[in-house]
Design a protein around this motif. Sequence first.
Motif, PDB file in Angstrom:
ATOM      1  N   LYS A 199       0.358   9.510   0.006  1.00  0.00           N
ATOM      2  CA  LYS A 199      -0.641   8.617   0.545  1.00  0.00           C
ATOM      3  C   LYS A 199      -2.006   9.476   0.939  1.00  0.00           C
ATOM      4  O   LYS A 199      -1.733  10.224   1.625  1.00  0.00           O
ATOM      5  CB  LYS A 199      -0.185   7.774   1.632  1.00  0.00           C
TER       6      LYS A 199
ATOM      7  N   ASP B  12      -3.020  -0.344   5.787  1.00  0.00           N
ATOM      8  CA  ASP B  12      -3.890  -1.479   5.038  1.00  0.00           C
ATOM      9  C   ASP B  12      -3.342  -2.794   5.182  1.00  0.00           C
ATOM     10  O   ASP B  12      -3.488  -3.789   4.271  1.00  0.00           O
ATOM     11  CB  ASP B  12      -3.944  -1.104   3.496  1.00  0.00           C
TER      12      ASP B  12
ATOM     13  N   HIS C  35      -8.528  -3.286  -1.465  1.00  0.00           N
ATOM     14  CA  HIS C  35      -9.617  -2.162  -1.029  1.00  0.00           C
ATOM     15  C   HIS C  35     -10.820  -2.699  -1.028  1.00  0.00           C
ATOM     16  O   HIS C  35     -11.761  -2.028  -0.495  1.00  0.00           O
ATOM     17  CB  HIS C  35      -9.204  -0.934  -1.741  1.00  0.00           C
TER      18      HIS C  35
ATOM     19  N   GLU D  87      -2.686  -5.710  -2.969  1.00  0.00           N
ATOM     20  CA  GLU D  87      -1.547  -5.212  -2.071  1.00  0.00           C
ATOM     21  C   GLU D  87      -0.988  -6.568  -1.477  1.00  0.00           C
ATOM     22  O   GLU D  87      -1.510  -7.347  -1.012  1.00  0.00           O
ATOM     23  CB  GLU D  87      -2.216  -4.390  -0.892  1.00  0.00           C
TER      24      GLU D  87
ATOM     25  N   GLN E 186      -5.516  -6.110   4.845  1.00  0.00           N
ATOM     26  CA  GLN E 186      -5.945  -6.589   3.422  1.00  0.00           C
ATOM     27  C   GLN E 186      -4.721  -6.946   2.583  1.00  0.00           C
ATOM     28  O   GLN E 186      -4.792  -7.452   1.498  1.00  0.00           O
ATOM     29  CB  GLN E 186      -6.755  -5.332   2.694  1.00  0.00           C
TER      30      GLN E 186
ATOM     31  N   ARG F  15       3.151  -2.056  -7.571  1.00  0.00           N
ATOM     32  CA  ARG F  15       2.434  -0.611  -7.195  1.00  0.00           C
ATOM     33  C   ARG F  15       2.898  -0.261  -5.838  1.00  0.00           C
ATOM     34  O   ARG F  15       3.881  -1.021  -4.936  1.00  0.00           O
ATOM     35  CB  ARG F  15       1.055  -0.887  -6.771  1.00  0.00           C
TER      36      ARG F  15
ATOM     37  N   CYS G 223       0.729  -1.076  -0.002  1.00  0.00           N
ATOM     38  CA  CYS G 223      -0.089  -0.101  -0.112  1.00  0.00           C
ATOM     39  C   CYS G 223       0.892   1.337  -0.035  1.00  0.00           C
ATOM     40  O   CYS G 223       0.749   2.011  -0.945  1.00  0.00           O
ATOM     41  CB  CYS G 223      -0.758   0.245   1.262  1.00  0.00           C
TER      42      CYS G 223
HETATM   43 MN    MN Z   1      -3.961   0.632   0.377  1.00  0.00          MN
END
Ligand code: MN
Length: 341
Positions: free
Chosen positions: A135, A313, A276, A302, A316, A130, A106
């Motif tokens: 952020k 995050d 997400h 992620e 997740q 990514r 993330c």
């Molecule tokens: Mn994220």
Amino acid sequence: MIVVMNPRSSREQVDHVVRLLEGMGVNSHVIEGASQAVVELLKLDGEFDRRRLEKAPMVDKVLDNPVPILAANRSAGDGAQRPREIPLGPRAVIGGKKLGIIAGPCSVESESGLLETAAAVADAGAVALRGGAFKPRTSPYSCQGHEERGLEMLARAREETGLPIVTEVMCCKHVDCVQPYADVLQVGSRNMHATPLLKAVGEQEKPVLLKRGWSATLEEFLLAAEYIMHAGNRNVILCERGIRTHEEYVRNTLALAVVPEVKRVSNLPIIVDPSHGTGKAHLVTPMCNAAVACGADGLLVEVHTAPDRAWSDGAQALDPDQFRSLIKGLKPFADACQREL
Ligand code: MN
Ligand code: PEP
């Protein structure tokens, strides 16, 4: 109401329609679409002769309450039934036969952690890395990212792995800083409605990954893509990342039906972000399978070397082993949809 001109119509023929409308007491506005002009009727009170308009030279059709999806329309450009292929740097594309899997943390945290994640996702089959350097955090007290230092770390990871990088740009002021480092500029869910930013990323040439606003309708999502394309940049990748509903067992509700619907109306590729879209690591793999099964052109996932220590995050994020298993398990779904991994 709009008047859709034939793609072969001349400027004079468009002006003729504008004058015809003026004669009927109707103001209008010409939109130069990707392949044809459209005349939008601005004020419609009282009677007007629709049949005369329909019969004017080079008028294709008169539509009552249309969504003017012009640049991204299924029939725009070469009229191909396939999605537009968007380059992710010099070697990879999204929208082709091969699924475009983008993975990484993330937030960009330490350089060593980023390099380790980048190597792991490259090895597992990701086509791009990514990571957020700027952020968008819900709380001003949460870490806001390493900013330019984070971009340098991403550039380093690209050098080591060859993976193009996808990173977020949050405002117009940051475009000049992020653009030279990124291979793809991400516009996040919170900014999907930020039209000045959409125009700014539309005025530069790197591809744009546009995430759906969590309260945006599909129509608003597609119109946000139109903003970017109308400003000059035709390389837009849509990303479904879930919408906010009454549901509480997930962070967002992943609205997978937009995938086939986008494909029906638009020629843009669409990828799915189940990280997400669910907020829960154990739901990521099943939703990736479902996304591929319903025709997604790729995934945004992620991945973190130690999810429980992630700055943002973590709940997740998959660890590299889980990511590897995810990619292996996608094979039957990819095969069923004639896609490659
Ligand atoms: Mn994220
Ligand atoms: C992200 O991709 O890290 C992110 C912030 O996503 P979204 O804009 O979809 O919330």
